[in-house]
Design a protein around this motif. Structure first.
Motif, PDB file in Angstrom:
ATOM      1  N   ALA A  74     -50.812 -58.354  23.523  1.00 50.87           N
ATOM      2  CA  ALA A  74     -49.463 -58.211  24.081  1.00 50.87           C
ATOM      3  C   ALA A  74     -49.441 -57.145  25.171  1.00 50.87           C
ATOM      4  O   ALA A  74     -48.839 -57.346  26.229  1.00 50.87           O
ATOM      5  CB  ALA A  74     -48.472 -57.867  22.981  1.00 50.87           C
ATOM      6  N   LEU A  75     -50.108 -56.027  24.912  1.00 50.34           N
ATOM      7  CA  LEU A  75     -50.143 -54.960  25.907  1.00 50.34           C
ATOM      8  C   LEU A  75     -50.832 -55.410  27.182  1.00 50.34           C
ATOM      9  O   LEU A  75     -50.385 -55.092  28.282  1.00 50.34           O
ATOM     10  CB  LEU A  75     -50.856 -53.723  25.344  1.00 50.34           C
ATOM     11  CG  LEU A  75     -50.076 -52.902  24.338  1.00 50.34           C
ATOM     12  CD1 LEU A  75     -50.973 -51.872  23.673  1.00 50.34           C
ATOM     13  CD2 LEU A  75     -48.900 -52.223  25.023  1.00 50.34           C
ATOM     14  N   ALA A  76     -51.927 -56.137  27.048  1.00 51.26           N
ATOM     15  CA  ALA A  76     -52.658 -56.608  28.226  1.00 51.26           C
ATOM     16  C   ALA A  76     -51.801 -57.573  29.049  1.00 51.26           C
ATOM     17  O   ALA A  76     -51.895 -57.598  30.271  1.00 51.26           O
ATOM     18  CB  ALA A  76     -53.955 -57.265  27.800  1.00 51.26           C
ATOM     19  N   ALA A  77     -50.972 -58.344  28.387  1.00 48.27           N
ATOM     20  CA  ALA A  77     -50.145 -59.332  29.080  1.00 48.27           C
ATOM     21  C   ALA A  77     -48.846 -58.736  29.626  1.00 48.27           C
ATOM     22  O   ALA A  77     -48.455 -58.992  30.752  1.00 48.27           O
ATOM     23  CB  ALA A  77     -49.824 -60.493  28.147  1.00 48.27           C
ATOM     24  N   ASP A  78     -48.175 -57.933  28.809  1.00 50.95           N
ATOM     25  CA  ASP A  78     -46.829 -57.457  29.157  1.00 50.95           C
ATOM     26  C   ASP A  78     -46.742 -55.975  29.452  1.00 50.95           C
ATOM     27  O   ASP A  78     -45.725 -55.508  29.913  1.00 50.95           O
ATOM     28  CB  ASP A  78     -45.855 -57.735  28.006  1.00 50.95           C
ATOM     29  CG  ASP A  78     -45.800 -59.183  27.628  1.00 50.95           C
ATOM     30  OD1 ASP A  78     -45.603 -59.469  26.428  1.00 50.95           O
ATOM     31  OD2 ASP A  78     -45.930 -60.026  28.525  1.00 50.95           O
ATOM     32  N   LYS A  79     -47.737 -55.227  29.054  1.00 50.74           N
ATOM     33  CA  LYS A  79     -47.747 -53.767  29.176  1.00 50.74           C
ATOM     34  C   LYS A  79     -46.823 -53.077  28.175  1.00 50.74           C
ATOM     35  O   LYS A  79     -46.635 -51.890  28.221  1.00 50.74           O
ATOM     36  CB  LYS A  79     -47.395 -53.296  30.586  1.00 50.74           C
ATOM     37  CG  LYS A  79     -48.233 -53.910  31.673  1.00 50.74           C
ATOM     38  CD  LYS A  79     -49.666 -53.464  31.589  1.00 50.74           C
ATOM     39  CE  LYS A  79     -50.444 -53.935  32.796  1.00 50.74           C
ATOM     40  NZ  LYS A  79     -51.721 -54.499  32.493  1.00 50.74           N
TER      41      LYS A  79
END
Length: 100
Positions: A74-79
């Protein structure tokens, strides 16, 4: 461009080859392998390296592997990602995760 397993470990101090292998076998990480079976090198994309580094940091911070994987993706996609009500994890520009 692909990165070899030992290069992934260099970018995530404390991550072991055994953990990286286990996460790849459990399909948390995706790698290309030159041949079937053991004895063949795995190659990771830079995006998968980022996931591995984030997973390792989150796992060190106390998240179980499944939660660390979900949060890292999720972090890699949305930050940003919500870990629990009232707990938001944000990836900063320097690649560090902040909890708010």
């Amino acid at each position: 461009m692909f990165v070899l397993a030992h290069q992934v470990l260099e970018q995530a101090p404390g991550l072991t080859y055994r953990q990286l292998d286990g996460w790849t076998r459990a399909n948390y990480l995706h790698a290309r392998q030159d041949g079937a079976g053991s004895g063949h090198s795995r190659h990771y994309t830079p995006a998968e390296v980022q996931i591995a580094v984030l997973m390792h940091r989150l796992h060190q911070a106390g998240l179980n592997v499944a939660s660390a994987h979900q949060a890292a993706r999720a972090l890699a996609a949305d930050k940003t990602t919500i870990l629990a009500p009232g707990i938001e994890l944000v990836l900063t520009q320097d690649g560090l995760a902040d909890v708010t």
